[in-house]
Write an enzyme that holds these catalytic residues in place. Sequence first.
Site, mmCIF file in Angstrom:
data_model
loop_
_atom_site.group_PDB
_atom_site.id
_atom_site.type_symbol
_atom_site.label_atom_id
_atom_site.label_comp_id
_atom_site.label_asym_id
_atom_site.label_seq_id
_atom_site.Cartn_x
_atom_site.Cartn_y
_atom_site.Cartn_z
ATOM 1 N NE ARG A 161 -2.935 0.325 3.237
ATOM 2 C CZ ARG A 161 -4.314 0.378 4.106
ATOM 3 N NH1 ARG A 161 -4.675 -0.320 4.397
ATOM 4 N NH2 ARG A 161 -4.128 1.737 4.672
ATOM 5 N NE ARG A 172 -2.213 3.708 7.825
ATOM 6 C CZ ARG A 172 -1.665 3.297 7.259
ATOM 7 N NH1 ARG A 172 -0.318 2.651 6.557
ATOM 8 N NH2 ARG A 172 -2.528 1.721 7.228
#
Length: 217
Positions: A161, A172
């Site tokens: 990803r 994140r």
Amino acid sequence: MLNIILMGPPGAGKGTQATRLVDSFHLPHISTGDMFRENIKNGTPLGLQAKAIIEAGGLVPDEVTCAMVKDRLSREDCANGFLLDGFPRTIPQAEELEKIGEELGRKVNLVIDITVPEEELIRRISGRRVCPKCGASYHIDTMKPQKEGICDRCGSEIVQRKDDNAESFRVRLENYYESTQPIADFYKEKGNYRLFDGTIGADNLFREIAKLLEEHK
Ligand code: AMP
């Protein structure tokens, strides 16, 4: 009825558990991350809006995310249960989800949270590979597919990803601790919250969660 939220930091094993749980319990898998990635791939207006935010590790605005989830939960296949993966991620999203559930008669009745120490999350994310087609997750050392580079579940080519790089992951994780973890208290108060140790191995974790789901069926 199983109207479930699966939560936990990036790398906790949500995707792996979600894939197995929806296969076993025949629930629609509603992963907001997968939905955004699908929109990005298809170049939709929503995808164009979300692309830069997601690649940098940020959170897509609540309004946009909630509208997408409401639309998805309204569909007929959610009438007999669903598994939300990666939503809600902020308190306003959790509050909005209460309203949506009320309105649709599809209220969440079980919240599964997975906890994993930070060093282990870093190890997992840096070696993670995913299937862009079905969402299955792998790890280059510890969870290899049977055939190198190919998804066991659907046969597609697996990829890394874009937001699984060190900088986006740091953002994140910060967002998780700041915005998402407080949601646990929101659900603890409602009494439908269960915390699981995400370091006991994917098979053991699956067995434990599946046992809980059997009790709630
Ligand atoms: P995930 O696949 O769940 O790790 O999600 C990938 C990315 O999509 C996240 O880092 C966010 O940028 C975005 N995203 C997914 N779910 C949400 C959400 N509930 N609220 C805001 N952004 C989200």
